[in-house]
Design an enzyme around this catalytic site. Structure first.
Site, PDB file in Angstrom:
ATOM      1  N   GLU A   1      45.701  42.627  40.504  1.00 47.72           N
ATOM      2  CA  GLU A   1      44.317  42.225  40.746  1.00 47.72           C
ATOM      3  C   GLU A   1      43.589  41.913  39.433  1.00 47.72           C
ATOM      4  O   GLU A   1      43.639  42.710  38.497  1.00 47.72           O
ATOM      5  CB  GLU A   1      43.598  43.336  41.522  1.00 47.72           C
ATOM      6  CG  GLU A   1      42.142  43.057  41.818  1.00 47.72           C
ATOM      7  CD  GLU A   1      41.916  41.756  42.587  1.00 47.72           C
ATOM      8  OE1 GLU A   1      42.668  41.492  43.545  1.00 47.72           O
ATOM      9  OE2 GLU A   1      41.001  40.988  42.216  1.00 47.72           O
TER      10      GLU A   1
ATOM     11  N   THR B   1      41.283  36.012  45.405  1.00 45.80           N
ATOM     12  CA  THR B   1      42.551  36.609  45.821  1.00 45.80           C
ATOM     13  C   THR B   1      43.232  35.795  46.918  1.00 45.80           C
ATOM     14  O   THR B   1      44.443  35.553  46.877  1.00 45.80           O
ATOM     15  CB  THR B   1      42.328  38.044  46.364  1.00 45.80           C
ATOM     16  OG1 THR B   1      41.948  38.887  45.289  1.00 45.80           O
ATOM     17  CG2 THR B   1      43.600  38.607  46.985  1.00 45.80           C
TER      18      THR B   1
ATOM     19  N   HIS C   1      39.487  45.842  39.885  1.00 44.25           N
ATOM     20  CA  HIS C   1      38.608  44.816  40.459  1.00 44.25           C
ATOM     21  C   HIS C   1      37.204  44.980  39.882  1.00 44.25           C
ATOM     22  O   HIS C   1      36.744  46.100  39.689  1.00 44.25           O
ATOM     23  CB  HIS C   1      38.580  44.954  41.985  1.00 44.25           C
ATOM     24  CG  HIS C   1      37.968  43.785  42.696  1.00 44.25           C
ATOM     25  ND1 HIS C   1      36.625  43.486  42.629  1.00 44.25           N
ATOM     26  CD2 HIS C   1      38.536  42.822  43.457  1.00 44.25           C
ATOM     27  CE1 HIS C   1      36.391  42.388  43.338  1.00 44.25           C
ATOM     28  NE2 HIS C   1      37.537  41.963  43.849  1.00 44.25           N
TER      29      HIS C   1
ATOM     30  N   ASP D   1      46.205  37.482  39.810  1.00 42.50           N
ATOM     31  CA  ASP D   1      45.692  36.568  40.835  1.00 42.50           C
ATOM     32  C   ASP D   1      44.641  35.595  40.313  1.00 42.50           C
ATOM     33  O   ASP D   1      44.618  34.431  40.698  1.00 42.50           O
ATOM     34  CB  ASP D   1      45.193  37.321  42.085  1.00 42.50           C
ATOM     35  CG  ASP D   1      44.008  38.247  41.845  1.00 42.50           C
ATOM     36  OD1 ASP D   1      43.726  38.598  40.684  1.00 42.50           O
ATOM     37  OD2 ASP D   1      43.367  38.643  42.846  1.00 42.50           O
ATOM     38  N   HIS D   2      43.764  36.062  39.429  1.00 42.12           N
ATOM     39  CA  HIS D   2      42.701  35.198  38.892  1.00 42.12           C
ATOM     40  C   HIS D   2      42.072  35.927  37.726  1.00 42.12           C
ATOM     41  O   HIS D   2      42.410  37.075  37.451  1.00 42.12           O
ATOM     42  CB  HIS D   2      41.661  34.863  39.960  1.00 42.12           C
ATOM     43  CG  HIS D   2      41.167  36.061  40.712  1.00 42.12           C
ATOM     44  ND1 HIS D   2      40.306  36.989  40.179  1.00 42.12           N
ATOM     45  CD2 HIS D   2      41.479  36.526  41.955  1.00 42.12           C
ATOM     46  CE1 HIS D   2      40.077  37.953  41.055  1.00 42.12           C
ATOM     47  NE2 HIS D   2      40.787  37.709  42.145  1.00 42.12           N
TER      48      HIS D   2
HETATM   49  C1  GP9 Z   1      40.226  42.813  48.776  1.00 38.00           C
HETATM   50  C2  GP9 Z   1      40.875  42.213  47.592  1.00 38.00           C
HETATM   51  C3  GP9 Z   1      39.865  41.563  46.666  1.00 38.00           C
HETATM   52  O1  GP9 Z   1      40.968  43.140  49.893  1.00 38.00           O
HETATM   53  O2  GP9 Z   1      42.053  41.582  47.792  1.00 38.00           O
HETATM   54  O3  GP9 Z   1      39.715  40.193  46.770  1.00 38.00           O
HETATM   55  P1  GP9 Z   1      38.930  39.351  45.645  1.00 38.00           P
HETATM   56  O4  GP9 Z   1      37.503  39.865  45.641  1.00 38.00           O
HETATM   57  O5  GP9 Z   1      39.578  39.609  44.326  1.00 38.00           O
HETATM   58  O6  GP9 Z   1      39.037  37.937  46.060  1.00 38.00           O
HETATM   59 MN    MN Z   2      41.450  39.258  43.418  1.00 34.84          MN
END
Ligand code: GP9
Ligand code: MN
Length: 425
Positions: A38, A82, A198, A257-258
Site C-alpha cells: 500500500e 488502489t 496508508h 500500488d501508487h
Molecule cells: C482499502 C484500501 C485503500 O480497502 O485498499 O484504497 P486506496 O485509498 O489506497 O485507494
Molecule cells: Mn492504495
C-alpha cells in the site's frame, strides 16, 4: 461493437511480445502470491533515515539471487488509486481517466488472471482486512472469476489495537490469513492487500520501531514508521510461508500500488531526497517497487522501464502460459521485444530516453527540456502511440467489448457462481 473489437484485437496482437526463453515457465505450476504494498514508493527501497534502513527486509530480499527487482517500474493509477492498480494487474487494461472502473464497470465481461489461470488448475483468492464492499470489490471480483474473497468478515477485528484506518493492521492480517491460505488447493493465485501504510500514516507509537523523520510535515514524517511496520509484517509472513513449505513452490510478487506522498508535500520531500522537486523529479517519484521472487530463477536488478499494465503478461510468461490470445494492453517486461514506453493515465509517459510531462518533453537522463528537433519528433510519435493505447483500452472498458470475444480455450466467467459470504464457503 464487434468491429471495434476486431480493431482492438489487431492492436493488442501487434504489441504482444515473444516470451524470453530464459524466463518463460520459470515459475511453471507454482503458486502465485501477490503482495500489494500500500502507498509504497520506490524511494523507500535502500533509503536510510538517520543512517537506518527503513525497509531492511525488502532491501535484503532484492539481493536474494532468486529475486528480480525492477527499479524503473512506475505506477499508472489515477483517481481509482488502489482499485486502478488492481484493475491493471488483473486484466492488463488501464483504469479509467476519471473515477474507478472497479465501481462503474463491475458488471463487465473480463478475462482476468483468476479466470485465465483456472484452466491450468489454479484456485484464486483475495485476502484483505477491510470491508468487502470497499471499492466494490465484492462485486467486481466475481466478474474477474475470483473463487474466494477473504474480507474483514473472515478476520478477528475486535481488538482496537489491531486496527488501522482501512482495516486490520498488516501483522495480525498476515497472521490470521495463514490458516486460510493453508486450506487452498494448490496451485493457487492469491493476492494479499495490506492497509497499514496508508495516508495519513498515523500509528500507535508502541508499535513503531523507527523514529519519525523531522521535516515538520506530519504525513511525510510518519510515512517511514508505517513503511517499516509493513516491512516487518512481510518479513514475518515470509517466515511463515517458509515454515509451512509454501515458499518453495510459490512465486512471490510485490508491487507498490501508487504514490504515498502527494505533490502537496513537495517541500518536505525535497528534504528527504535532497533535491528540488521539479516536474521531472516529481515524475521520478512515481516509481514503485516491483519485486519478483521465484525459487531457482535467475534474479538481479532489472533497469527496464515498465508499469503496472505489464504485470499480467509478465506473470503469465513466467508461469509458462501464452498470453497472445488475450486482449492485454501491456507486454511482458522480460521479453526481448518489450517496448519500454510507459504510459500514464493522463497521456504523459516515461521511457529510458524521453519523459513527456504536461505537454512538455524532457531528456530522461538529464531532466532538461528537449531541444533537438529529431528528438522532439520522436517524442511526439511516442505521445501519439501512448494516446492510442489508452484510447483503445478505454474503448474496451467503456464498451464492455470483451463480451464480443472469447479467446480459444477460455471459459467465460459466470459471476453468479461466486458467493463470498463466510457461512457459505
Ligand atoms: C482499502 C484500501 C485503500 O480497502 O485498499 O484504497 P486506496 O485509498 O489506497 O485507494
Ligand atoms: Mn492504495
Amino acid at each position: 461493437d464487434s468491429d471495434d473489437m476486431t480493431e482492438v484485437i489487431n492492436y493488442t496482437k501487434s504489441i504482444s511480445a515473444e516470451p524470453n526463453p530464459e524466463y518463460f515457465g520459470a515459475a511453471k505450476e507454482m503458486n502465485v502470491i501477490y503482495i500489494h504494498l500500500e502507498s509504497f514508493q520506490n524511494f523507500l527501497m535502500n533509503y536510510k533515515l538517520n543512517g537506518e534502513e527503513v525497509t531492511p527486509f525488502l532491501n535484503s530480499l532484492i539481493k536474494d539471487p532468486n529475486t528480480l527487482y525492477f527499479d524503473n517500474f512506475f505506477h499508472e493509477t489515477a483517481q481509482g488509486k488502489t482499485s486502478d492498480a488492481e484493475f491493471m494487474l488483473e486484466n492488463s487494461l488501464f483504469g479509467l481517466p476519471q473515477g474507478s472502473a472497479f465501481i462503474t464497470k463491475g458488471q463487465n465481461t473480463y478475462q482476468s488472471a483468476p479466470a485465465i489461470l483456472k484452466k491450468d488448475g489454479y484456485t484464486s483468492a483475495v485476502f484483505h482486512g477491510n470491508n468487502g464492499t470497499f471499492w466494490n470489490r465484492n462485486e467486481i471480483y466475481k466478474s474477474f472469476g475470483y473463487e474466494h474473497f477473504f474480507d474483514a468478515n473472515y478476520y478477528d477485528t475486535t481488538s482496537k489495537e489491531d486496527m488501522a484506518e482501512y482495516g486490520l493492521l498488516d501483522k495480525p492480517f498476515f497472521e490470521q490469513s495463514l490458516e486460510y491460505v493453508k486450506t487452498l488447493p494448490q496451485p493457487f493465485y492469491a493476492k494479499f492487500i495490506t492497509v497499514g501504510n496508508h495516508y495519513p500514516y498515523k500509528m500507535n507509537q508502541n508499535l513503531t520501531t523507527i523514529d519519525k523523520a523531522d521535516t515538520g510535515d506530519a504525513s511525510v514524517d510518519d510515512y517511514f514508521q508505517t513503511a517499516r511496520y509493513a516491512d516487518e509484517a512481510i518479513e514475518q509472513f515470509i517466515g511463515e510461508l517458509q515454515n509451512s513449505g509454501l515458499y518453495d513452490n510459490s512465486m512471490l510478487v510485490f508491487y507498490g500500488d501508487h504514490y504515498g506522498i502527494s505533490e502537496n508535500h513537495n517541500k518536505a520531500m525535497e528534504q528527504i531526497i535532497g533535491k528540488e522537486i521539479t516536474p521531472y523529479e516529481s515524475t521520478n517519484l512515481q516509481r514503485v517497487p516491483l519485486i519478483i521472487h521465484v525459487p531457482e530463477m535467475q534474479g538481479g536488478v532489472n533497469h527496464t522501464y515498465g508499469g503496472q499494465i505489464d504485470l499480467l503478461p509478465t506473470l503469465l510468461h513466467l508461469l509458462g502460459i501464452d498470453s497472445q490470445d488475450y486482449v492485454q494492453f501491456g507486454t511482458d517486461i522480460l521479453s526481448k521485444e518489450y517496448n519500454d514506453i510507459v504510459p500514464f493515465r493522463n497521456g504523459d509517459y516515461v521511457s529510458p530516453t524521453i519523459y513527456s510531462i504536461d505537454e512538455k518533453f524532457y531528456d530522461a537522463t538529464t531532466g532538461l527540456p528537449l531541444v533537438d528537433d529529431n528528438q522532439i519528433q520522436k517524442a511526439n510519435e511516442y505521445k501519439k502511440r501512448v494516446e492510442n493505447r489508452l484510447h483503445l483500452s478505454d474503448k474496451v472498458v467503456n464498451g464492455d467489448l470483451l463480451r464480443f470475444y472469447t479467446p480459444a480455450g477460455f471459459t467465460k466467467v459466470n459471476p453468479s457462481q461466486y458467493n463470498y459470504n463466510k457461512d457459505v464457503t
